[in-house]
Design an enzyme around this catalytic site. Structure first.
Site, PDB file in Angstrom:
ATOM      1  N   CYS A  93      51.143   7.272 -10.296  1.00 44.30           N
ATOM      2  CA  CYS A  93      50.984   6.657 -11.612  1.00 44.30           C
ATOM      3  C   CYS A  93      51.955   5.491 -11.772  1.00 44.30           C
ATOM      4  O   CYS A  93      53.001   5.439 -11.124  1.00 44.30           O
ATOM      5  CB  CYS A  93      51.263   7.675 -12.713  1.00 44.30           C
ATOM      6  SG  CYS A  93      50.182   9.112 -12.696  1.00 44.30           S
TER       7      CYS A  93
ATOM      8  N   GLU B 131      54.007   4.786 -14.145  1.00 42.53           N
ATOM      9  CA  GLU B 131      55.328   5.167 -14.638  1.00 42.53           C
ATOM     10  C   GLU B 131      56.254   5.576 -13.500  1.00 42.53           C
ATOM     11  O   GLU B 131      57.395   5.130 -13.401  1.00 42.53           O
ATOM     12  CB  GLU B 131      55.224   6.326 -15.644  1.00 42.53           C
ATOM     13  CG  GLU B 131      54.416   6.003 -16.880  1.00 42.53           C
ATOM     14  CD  GLU B 131      52.932   6.343 -16.758  1.00 42.53           C
ATOM     15  OE1 GLU B 131      52.316   6.057 -15.690  1.00 42.53           O
ATOM     16  OE2 GLU B 131      52.373   6.875 -17.721  1.00 42.53           O
TER      17      GLU B 131
END
Length: 161
Positions: A73, A75
């Site tokens: 991801c 993040e």
């Protein structure tokens, strides 16, 4: 009788025009990162921009792979890159943009559980909270003054014996 435990979650809602110039810059950088995401399977482009205590900005975007668990991801890409390249700097602010979403109080482009855990551990390891902004491709921008708002019952190294 059983005791009840309650924890409140608090997010603030902003229009883009209400953001500070610093956050607007991070939002633009997160959008840029999202547009360059490698998302050939889901077509769900996510970008992240982090402001570090040394003034640097680190970008990340989601990286998909045909063997789905091998991807990451946005993040986690950004958080891992920040600590790999600036190990002594704290993460002060994080902006995450999911381009295909319209964000609102009822439709929050929230990080997955794995990302919440990683962000929580990084926040725990530094003296200050991480201010987190969540945005879709359009709509409201939601802000949390701490990762703890997204993971109120976090698992931390304090629990390891």
């Amino acid at each position: 009788m059983a005791q009840e435990i309650k924890k409140e979650v608090s997010l603030q809602i902003f229009k883009e025009s209400e953001l500070t110039p610093e956050i607007k810059q991070l939002l633009e950088k997160a959008r840029y990162a999202a547009k360059n995401a490698r998302a050939p399977y889901s077509d769900f482009q996510v970008g992240a921009a982090l402001l570090l205590s040394d003034g640097s900005i680190v970008l990340g975007n989601n990286q998909e792979n045909a063997a789905y668990p091998a991807g990451l991801c946005a993040e986690r890409v950004a958080f891992f890159a920040a600590k790999a390249n600036n190990p002594t700097a704290s993460i002060l602010k994080a902006v995450v943009v999911a381009l295909k979403m319209k964000s609102s109080p009822n439709s929050i482009p929230a990080p997955c559980g794995n990302c919440r855990q990683v962000m929580s551990e990084y926040e725990h390891a530094q003296p200050e909270n991480i201010e987190l902004y969540l945005a879709g491709g359009e709509g409201d921008i939601l802000m949390s003054k701490s990762i703890g708002n997204l993971l109120p019952f976090e698992f931390s190294s304090d629990q390891l014996v």
